[in-house]
Motif scaffolding. Structure first.
Motif, PDB file in Angstrom:
ATOM      1  N   GLU A 109     -46.644 -47.583 -21.248  1.00 57.83           N
ATOM      2  CA  GLU A 109     -47.855 -48.396 -21.289  1.00 57.83           C
ATOM      3  C   GLU A 109     -49.072 -47.532 -21.608  1.00 57.83           C
ATOM      4  O   GLU A 109     -49.975 -47.968 -22.344  1.00 57.83           O
ATOM      5  CB  GLU A 109     -48.056 -49.112 -19.951  1.00 57.83           C
ATOM      6  N   ARG A 119     -39.905 -53.253 -25.286  1.00 55.70           N
ATOM      7  CA  ARG A 119     -40.550 -54.460 -24.748  1.00 55.70           C
ATOM      8  C   ARG A 119     -41.810 -54.117 -23.970  1.00 55.70           C
ATOM      9  O   ARG A 119     -42.847 -54.786 -24.115  1.00 55.70           O
ATOM     10  CB  ARG A 119     -39.568 -55.213 -23.841  1.00 55.70           C
ATOM     11  N   ARG A 120     -41.762 -53.078 -23.154  1.00 54.98           N
ATOM     12  CA  ARG A 120     -42.921 -52.705 -22.342  1.00 54.98           C
ATOM     13  C   ARG A 120     -44.087 -52.246 -23.223  1.00 54.98           C
ATOM     14  O   ARG A 120     -45.236 -52.602 -22.979  1.00 54.98           O
ATOM     15  CB  ARG A 120     -42.525 -51.610 -21.360  1.00 54.98           C
ATOM     16  N   HIS A 146     -44.613 -53.074 -26.366  1.00 57.89           N
ATOM     17  CA  HIS A 146     -45.068 -54.203 -27.177  1.00 57.89           C
ATOM     18  C   HIS A 146     -45.987 -55.139 -26.391  1.00 57.89           C
ATOM     19  O   HIS A 146     -46.846 -55.804 -26.978  1.00 57.89           O
ATOM     20  CB  HIS A 146     -43.845 -54.954 -27.701  1.00 57.89           C
ATOM     21  N   LYS A 147     -45.814 -55.198 -25.081  1.00 57.58           N
ATOM     22  CA  LYS A 147     -46.680 -56.033 -24.247  1.00 57.58           C
ATOM     23  C   LYS A 147     -48.098 -55.488 -24.186  1.00 57.58           C
ATOM     24  O   LYS A 147     -49.061 -56.249 -24.041  1.00 57.58           O
ATOM     25  CB  LYS A 147     -46.100 -56.126 -22.826  1.00 57.58           C
TER      26      LYS A 147
END
Length: 331
Positions: free
Chosen positions: A137, A166-167, A169-170
């Motif tokens: 992140e 996924r993390r 991309h958030k």
């Protein structure tokens, strides 16, 4: 050449890119600068608009060569480069000290890469390897800040696992993942490709010719003393001998279609989806022209099945990296 989109943020590039790592020494001495510049210029002439380099390639010299070769083509091409290795004292030690994706290092690498490339903005900025000591992140946020500052256009990851993708991309949209994928390395098919497609992220296979093996031109006698492939499990004598049989079958299929094994292997990759942009590398104009010819190869379902039967999944002897290298992928 056909153009393809990587991600949904606006990045559009040629269906085949050029991996530039080999333009500075890695598979032995490497080409002269004049030869490297000739390859870059010819690639643009053949319709290639996507060029891949990294801070670590050539110990920070590769970006300089790529920037010099593409200077007259500004506005017509997209250059991808990478951050994420700890290169402190690397020139003296001969190898990086692991990973470093701390935000302050990401910012420093971006500024240095802009200088070496001679550009105002980095088109695609990849994290070269996931740093287990820095939350993804924080990495995504740092690159996002660079995008907002106008220093980077798009964010990419390399050899990241599904959860990391996924993390990231958030926090900030990932446009592309670069990982090894070819007839010789099919691992991404199980989890990575489905994840990317669910999120709308493009895929950039590196080593799409199995580090040259799928060309049919690599054997024990062609690997020089300082060629790093000599240290990889798949190129050890016993494994290499077994793997050569796979290439022989691929070569027979290629001859039947009036193509080369390299063209058939690249065409197979291109047929795996229009969200895939392979980046074969070469330091020779003749090989470049051969590789680009793969973009015109049309394969039927029967052709694809025959190619996959020639190099079946799981048939390759040996891992793609040594234990240290494997410990840094799919994190």
């Amino acid at each position: 050449m056909e153009m393809r989109k990587l991600g949904t943020q606006g990045l559009e590039v040629s269906a085949l890119g050029l991996g530039c790592m080999g333009l500075t020494a890695v598979y032995g001495p490497g080409p002269s600068e004049a030869e490297a510049l000739q390859v870059l210029d010819r690639a643009v002439g053949l319709g290639v608009t996507f060029f891949d380099t990294a801070e670590i390639y050539g110990r920070r010299t590769n970006e300089v060569v790529v920037g010099k070769g593409l200077a007259k083509h500004k506005g017509k091409v997209a250059i991808a480069t990478k951050f994420g290795f700890d290169l402190a004292d690397a020139l003296a030690a001969g190898r990086p000290r692991g990973t470093n994706s701390r935000p302050e290092n990401i910012r420093a690498v971006a500024d240095a890469s802009l200088q070496r490339l001679g550009v105002d903005v980095i088109d695609l900025f990849y994290q070269h390897r996931v740093d287990p000591n820095v939350p993804i992140e924080d990495v995504a946020g740092a690159v996002g800040d660079l995008v907002k500052a106008g220093k980077v256009r798009y964010f990419g990851l390399s050899e990241a696992g599904p959860d990391t993708i996924r993390r990231a991309h958030k926090v900030f949209p990932v446009s592309a993942l670069q990982s090894e994928y070819s007839l010789w390395s099919r691992d991404p098919e199980a989890q990575i490709l489905p994840t990317l497609r669910a999120l709308g992220i493009g895929f950039v296979p590196y080593s799409p010719l199995g580090r040259g093996f799928l060309t049919g031109a690599v054997n024990a006698s062609t690997l020089g003393e300082f060629d790093f492939r000599r240290f990889q499990p798949r190129f050890q004598p016993a494994a290499l001998e077994k793997n050569l049989g796979l290439v022989e079958t691929l070569g027979r299929l290629a001859r039947e279609k009036g193509r080369t094994p390299a063209q058939l292997a690249l065409a197979w990759l291109l047929h795996q989806g229009n969200d895939i942009v392979p980046i074969p590398g070469t330091a020779k104009v003749s090989r470049l022209e051969e590789n680009v010819g793969a973009a015109d190869v049309k394969l039927s379902k029967d052709d694809l099945a025959a190619i996959e039967a020639a190099v079946p999944e799981g048939a390759v002897e040996g891992q793609r990296y040594d234990p240290a290298g494997l410990a840094m992928v799919n994190l």
